[in-house]
Design a protein around this motif. Structure first.
Motif, PDB file in Angstrom:
ATOM      1  N   THR A 134      -4.269   8.704   1.632  1.00 21.77           N
ATOM      2  CA  THR A 134      -3.653  10.013   1.444  1.00 21.77           C
ATOM      3  C   THR A 134      -4.333  10.739   0.289  1.00 21.77           C
ATOM      4  N   ILE A 164       5.035  10.309  -1.157  1.00 18.47           N
ATOM      5  CA  ILE A 164       4.979   9.311  -0.094  1.00 18.47           C
ATOM      6  C   ILE A 164       5.568   7.978  -0.562  1.00 18.47           C
ATOM      7  N   LEU A 182       5.242  11.050   7.696  1.00 19.57           N
ATOM      8  CA  LEU A 182       3.986  11.638   7.243  1.00 19.57           C
ATOM      9  C   LEU A 182       3.706  12.959   7.954  1.00 19.57           C
ATOM     10  N   GLY A 222      -3.930  10.491   6.112  1.00 21.45           N
ATOM     11  CA  GLY A 222      -2.662   9.900   6.531  1.00 21.45           C
ATOM     12  C   GLY A 222      -2.833   8.718   7.471  1.00 21.45           C
TER      13      GLY A 222
END
Length: 316
Positions: free
Chosen positions: A10, A18, A83, A95
């Motif tokens: 990411t 996250i 996500l 991702g």
């Protein structure tokens, strides 16, 4: 025992959000890899001759583990759905998630070798498994064992909140600790004279960690209640916490959560009560400050440590 290992690619901007999402899904012990070098990191590594390094390439890797008893396909599908939802309002990069396996690891105990006693101003933070030295016995001492809940006191955001509590807590105060984690901020407030506290958290591990840390610090069980739930949008949770009854609301949470939390905090504070926040990366300072002012708070103080920010405000 084998573990399923997952490595999520990411951005550094999205990594904290996250990690919070993964924890909400029940995933613990997330490892973060990035190339962010903070001012404090540079100072620790190079001292007064620290070079002006710009190493952040914007990429972060988050590694987490699932044991064999977890339905990994269902869990990873949930992660991917979260996500995609996040992608609609934040750059999360690729991702992508890579899977592998690893041997059994004793995370619960192995991390202890890295957690040693330290000071935050004149407050000594000491792991529950270490003895207090004779020369330290007259200090304010906080015994802490975070277990699987956030909050050792080592992170800049926790220290910023602790320093603000030192300034503003007086005897007999009522405290609301939103996102209480290990309970460290409430315990500091009790040591400073707060009468009673309520902690809220989304993580069930917070209850166990807080109760254990209360016992380690000889805090009576009835002095703090811990509730699991979302204070922002759960009306029953709000009623359980109580309206207009707190002298201080402290929240060490991500900026993206502080923004919607701020008007809610106003509802639970007494007139003249203080709202102490951190968890704010410097690039989000203006966004949180605007939310604080929009909710009707009077801005009292903004403090900084490294790239992190704490905002303290008063209910008019």
């Amino acid at each position: 025992m084998k573990w399923n290992k997952f490595r999520l690619k990411t951005t550094t901007e999205a990594e904290d959000v996250i990690v919070s999402i993964l924890m909400d899904l029940g995933i613990e012990g997330v490892e973060i890899e990035d190339k962010v070098i903070t001012d404090r990191d540079r100072q620790d590594m190079f001292g007064d001759i620290a070079p002006n390094m710009q190493m952040d390439d914007g990429i972060a890797y988050l590694t987490f583990y699932l044991d064999e008893d977890v339905e990994k396909e269902a869990m990873i599908e949930q992660v991917k759905e979260e996500l995609e939802d996040l992608r609609s309002f934040m750059d999360i990069g690729e991702g992508t998630i890579e899977e592998s396996t690893t041997e059994d690891l004793d995370w619960v105990n192995n991390w202890k070798q890295y957690f040693k006693q330290f000071y935050v101003d004149d407050i000594l933070i000491i792991p529950s498994w270490e003895e207090v030295k004779e020369e330290d016995k007259d200090k304010m001492i906080i015994h802490i064992d975070p277990g699987t809940a956030f909050g050792t006191g080592m992170h800049e955001t926790t220290q910023l909140c602790m320093k603000q509590l030192k300034k503003y807590v007086t005897s007999g105060m009522e405290l609301l600790d939103v996102g209480c984690g290990s309970g460290i901020l409430s315990i500091v407030a009790f040591k400073l004279g707060a009468k009673h506290g309520v902690g809220t958290d989304l993580d069930p591990n917070a209850i166990l960690a807080t109760e254990e840390n209360k016992e380690a610090n000889e805090i009576p069980s009835e002095q703090m209640d811990v509730l699991i739930g979302n204070l922002i949008d759960d009306e029953k949770m709000k009623e359980s916490v109580g309206y207009g009854c707190y002298d201080i609301v402290v929240a060490n949470i991500l900026a993206d959560v502080l923004v919607p939390l701020t008007p809610v905090a106003m509802e639970h504070l007494k007139s003249g009560g203080l709202y102490i926040t951190s968890g704010i990366i410097d690039t989000k300072e203006t966004e949180v400050r605007d939310a604080v002012l929009a909710a009707g708070f009077e801005l009292i103080e903004t403090t900084y440590q490294g790239e992190w920010v704490s905002i303290t405000a008063r209910k008019k």
